[in-house]
Design an enzyme around this catalytic site. Structure first.
Site, mmCIF file in Angstrom:
data_model
loop_
_atom_site.group_PDB
_atom_site.id
_atom_site.type_symbol
_atom_site.label_atom_id
_atom_site.label_comp_id
_atom_site.label_asym_id
_atom_site.label_seq_id
_atom_site.Cartn_x
_atom_site.Cartn_y
_atom_site.Cartn_z
ATOM 1 N N HIS A 1 1.029 -1.301 -0.045
ATOM 2 C CA HIS A 1 -0.076 -0.077 0.027
ATOM 3 C C HIS A 1 0.965 1.186 0.034
ATOM 4 O O HIS A 1 2.154 1.057 0.229
ATOM 5 C CB HIS A 1 -0.874 0.058 1.422
ATOM 6 C CG HIS A 1 -0.136 0.161 2.456
ATOM 7 N ND1 HIS A 1 -0.118 -0.977 3.393
ATOM 8 C CD2 HIS A 1 0.432 1.104 3.294
ATOM 9 C CE1 HIS A 1 0.430 -0.537 4.423
ATOM 10 N NE2 HIS A 1 0.936 0.711 4.419
HETATM 11 P P1 TYD Z 1 -1.912 -2.555 7.365
HETATM 12 O O1 TYD Z 1 -1.375 -1.351 7.508
HETATM 13 O O2 TYD Z 1 -2.516 -3.202 6.347
HETATM 14 O O3 TYD Z 1 -0.728 -3.816 7.711
HETATM 15 P P2 TYD Z 1 0.670 -3.997 7.051
HETATM 16 O O4 TYD Z 1 0.909 -2.907 5.875
HETATM 17 O O5 TYD Z 1 1.660 -4.401 7.942
HETATM 18 O O6 TYD Z 1 0.300 -5.382 6.130
HETATM 19 O O7 TYD Z 1 -3.090 -3.167 8.742
HETATM 20 C C1 TYD Z 1 -3.314 -4.282 9.286
HETATM 21 C C2 TYD Z 1 -4.637 -4.051 9.869
HETATM 22 O O8 TYD Z 1 -4.512 -3.402 11.073
HETATM 23 C C3 TYD Z 1 -5.650 -3.370 9.014
HETATM 24 O O9 TYD Z 1 -6.851 -4.096 9.282
HETATM 25 C C4 TYD Z 1 -5.715 -1.985 9.893
HETATM 26 C C5 TYD Z 1 -5.182 -2.400 11.314
HETATM 27 N N1 TYD Z 1 -4.429 -1.021 11.745
HETATM 28 C C6 TYD Z 1 -4.715 -0.672 12.663
HETATM 29 O O10 TYD Z 1 -6.045 -0.653 13.065
HETATM 30 N N2 TYD Z 1 -4.190 0.309 13.368
HETATM 31 C C7 TYD Z 1 -3.075 0.660 12.977
HETATM 32 O O11 TYD Z 1 -2.131 1.690 13.386
HETATM 33 C C8 TYD Z 1 -2.486 0.086 11.562
HETATM 34 C C9 TYD Z 1 -1.115 0.289 11.320
HETATM 35 C C10 TYD Z 1 -3.035 -0.899 11.148
#
Ligand code: TYD
Length: 139
Positions: free
Chosen positions: A56
């Site tokens: 992302h």
């Molecule tokens: P995401 O940022 O997509 O994780 P990565 O890039 O590590 O794969 O986040 C994963 C999940 O966690 C998504 O459902 C959003 C949630 N999330 C939060 O609730 N708070 C946060 O601060 C972050 C970073 C993610």
């Protein structure tokens, strides 16, 4: 900024390491090692070895990513160029500007990915589709 940012705006930051016989300590201070206001700290852990995450970009979020333990690669992509950074030293951080696509890959088992972030969590700040990202960057 976010639309025109490139991977050359992202960089490794050397962090201080305080070493003594009983181990090492690294601190990050807003206004010293960290140029943005720290609104949030989060960390990824219990990641299966070899797993991938990320995939992302963010419209506004600035981040510093640290391998607090173990090792992984952060592949940054500005829509034109890509660059891979191997993070494996707890005294180095990778500064990522807004508007950069990132893939987090090749996690070693037991790795801990620590993030300092300039904004609180907001799903509306994410671009999760790569074609949408390229359209946003107009490349
Ligand atoms: P995401 O940022 O997509 O994780 P990565 O890039 O590590 O794969 O986040 C994963 C999940 O966690 C998504 O459902 C959003 C949630 N999330 C939060 O609730 N708070 C946060 O601060 C972050 C970073 C993610």
């Amino acid at each position: 900024m976010s639309k025109i940012s490139t991977i050359s705006d992202c960089k490794i930051i050397d962090l201080p390491k305080i070493h003594n016989r009983s181990g090492n300590l690294t601190a990050m201070n807003e206004g010293i090692e960290v140029d943005f206001n720290i609104a949030r700290v989060y960390y990824l852990y219990d990641i299966p070895g070899g797993e991938s995450r990320g995939a992302h970009a963010h419209y506004e979020l600035e981040q510093i990513i640290v391998a607090a333990s173990g090792c992984f690669d952060v592949v940054l992509d500005d829509g034109i160029n890509k660059k891979s950074f191997t993070l494996n030293r707890p005294y180095q951080g990778l500064y990522v500007t807004p508007g950069i696509w990132r893939d987090l890959v090749n996690f070693s088992s037991g790795a801990i990915l620590l993030v300092l972030a300039s904004l609180k969590y907001s799903e509306s700040d994410y671009i999760r589709n790569y074609d949408d990202y390229l359209a946003y960057k107009k490349v």
